[in-house]
Write a protein that holds these residues in place. Structure first.
Motif, PDB file in Angstrom:
ATOM      1  N   GLU A  17       1.919  -2.443   2.166  1.00 51.97           N
ATOM      2  CA  GLU A  17       0.677  -1.967   2.773  1.00 51.97           C
ATOM      3  C   GLU A  17       0.743  -1.952   4.303  1.00 51.97           C
ATOM      4  O   GLU A  17       0.141  -1.118   4.936  1.00 51.97           O
ATOM      5  CB  GLU A  17      -0.490  -2.832   2.320  1.00 51.97           C
ATOM      6  N   TYR A  33       1.761  11.137  -0.021  1.00 51.96           N
ATOM      7  CA  TYR A  33       0.582  10.927  -0.855  1.00 51.96           C
ATOM      8  C   TYR A  33       0.832  11.559  -2.218  1.00 51.96           C
ATOM      9  O   TYR A  33       1.733  12.368  -2.385  1.00 51.96           O
ATOM     10  CB  TYR A  33      -0.668  11.536  -0.204  1.00 51.96           C
ATOM     11  N   ASP A 154      -9.852  17.028   4.087  1.00 55.26           N
ATOM     12  CA  ASP A 154     -10.491  16.148   3.112  1.00 55.26           C
ATOM     13  C   ASP A 154     -11.199  16.929   2.014  1.00 55.26           C
ATOM     14  O   ASP A 154     -11.770  16.333   1.105  1.00 55.26           O
ATOM     15  CB  ASP A 154     -11.441  15.172   3.795  1.00 55.26           C
ATOM     16  N   ARG A 162     -11.829  12.036  -2.457  1.00 56.47           N
ATOM     17  CA  ARG A 162     -10.937  10.877  -2.286  1.00 56.47           C
ATOM     18  C   ARG A 162     -10.735  10.617  -0.799  1.00 56.47           C
ATOM     19  O   ARG A 162      -9.667  10.813  -0.243  1.00 56.47           O
ATOM     20  CB  ARG A 162      -9.595  11.151  -2.952  1.00 56.47           C
ATOM     21  N   GLY A 163     -11.805  10.156  -0.143  1.00 55.40           N
ATOM     22  CA  GLY A 163     -11.769   9.934   1.304  1.00 55.40           C
ATOM     23  C   GLY A 163     -10.741   8.905   1.739  1.00 55.40           C
ATOM     24  O   GLY A 163     -10.067   9.076   2.752  1.00 55.40           O
ATOM     25  N   GLU A 164     -10.618   7.808   0.978  1.00 55.44           N
ATOM     26  CA  GLU A 164      -9.643   6.777   1.331  1.00 55.44           C
ATOM     27  C   GLU A 164      -8.219   7.311   1.267  1.00 55.44           C
ATOM     28  O   GLU A 164      -7.385   6.982   2.109  1.00 55.44           O
ATOM     29  CB  GLU A 164      -9.764   5.580   0.388  1.00 55.44           C
ATOM     30  N   ASP A 167      -7.552   9.358   4.354  1.00 62.61           N
ATOM     31  CA  ASP A 167      -7.340   8.513   5.532  1.00 62.61           C
ATOM     32  C   ASP A 167      -5.958   7.874   5.519  1.00 62.61           C
ATOM     33  O   ASP A 167      -5.275   7.837   6.546  1.00 62.61           O
ATOM     34  CB  ASP A 167      -8.415   7.420   5.607  1.00 62.61           C
ATOM     35  N   ARG A 168      -5.505   7.386   4.341  1.00 60.63           N
ATOM     36  CA  ARG A 168      -4.169   6.791   4.239  1.00 60.63           C
ATOM     37  C   ARG A 168      -3.079   7.813   4.529  1.00 60.63           C
ATOM     38  O   ARG A 168      -2.121   7.539   5.258  1.00 60.63           O
ATOM     39  CB  ARG A 168      -3.945   6.208   2.846  1.00 60.63           C
TER      40      ARG A 168
END
Length: 183
Positions: A17, A33, A154, A162-164, A167-168
């Motif tokens: 992480e 991703y 986004d 899937r906003g997170e 961002d990742r």
């Protein structure tokens, strides 16, 4: 059979992480991703339709009409190619630069030609349709001010709802850019 375009990297593992670039081989192109559910559902639907067309082609071939059967097989192959291309679409990174893979066009920007990689608020296309909504986009600005079409939004098929994950992925691509634009 492993499908490398469907696998995400180890950046999303619990043990990695805090590491921005957790790969052993930085020379190979990687998508940082996972493909989103909308993209996977569209590709699965295309593959399902292709299987029905192949079955129809087999029935037509057994009936003795080979030109019709070959047309069905050709159509099914086009549908399979489109499904695979749909899964391949997205942003890919490596030590050499960032690559935006579209359905028809692929654009590559080397890190030494990129002035900045940043997330901005702007109107973005909703699921690739002409309709635009206000959202976030990850853009690459080339030296000289020329902007590449957004790498990620986004509201595209990978990150809608899937906003997170957006961002990742944006942070990971920005980290690759920061690492290799310095060097």
């Amino acid at each position: 059979m492993p499908l490398p375009f469907l696998t995400a990297d180890r950046a999303f593992d619990a043990s990695a992480e805090d590491i921005a670039l957790p790969f052993d081989d930085h020379d190979s192109w990687r998508r940082p991703y996972r493909p989103g559910p909308w993209r996977v559902a569209a590709a699965a639907t295309l593959l399902l339709l292709a299987s029905f067309v192949l079955i129809a082609g087999m029935i037509i071939a057994f009936a003795g009409a080979l030109p019709g059967a070959s047309l069905c097989v050709g159509l099914a192959l086009v549908m399979i190619f489109c499904a695979l291309r749909l899964l391949r679409m997205g942003a890919w990174v490596s030590r050499h630069g960032v690559r935006r893979v579209g359905f028809f066009v692929t654009t590559t920007v080397s890190w030494n030609r990129a002035a900045t990689v940043r997330t901005v608020q702007q109107p973005v296309r909703w699921l690739g349709f002409p309709r635009t909504v206000q959202g976030q986009a990850l853009i690459v600005v080339r030296k000289g001010g020329e902007a590449v079409p957004p790498l990620l939004t986004d509201c595209n098929a990978d990150f809608l709802g899937r906003g997170e994950a957006f961002d990742r992925a944006a942070d990971t691509i920005e980290a690759w850019g920061d690492e290799y634009r310095r060097g």
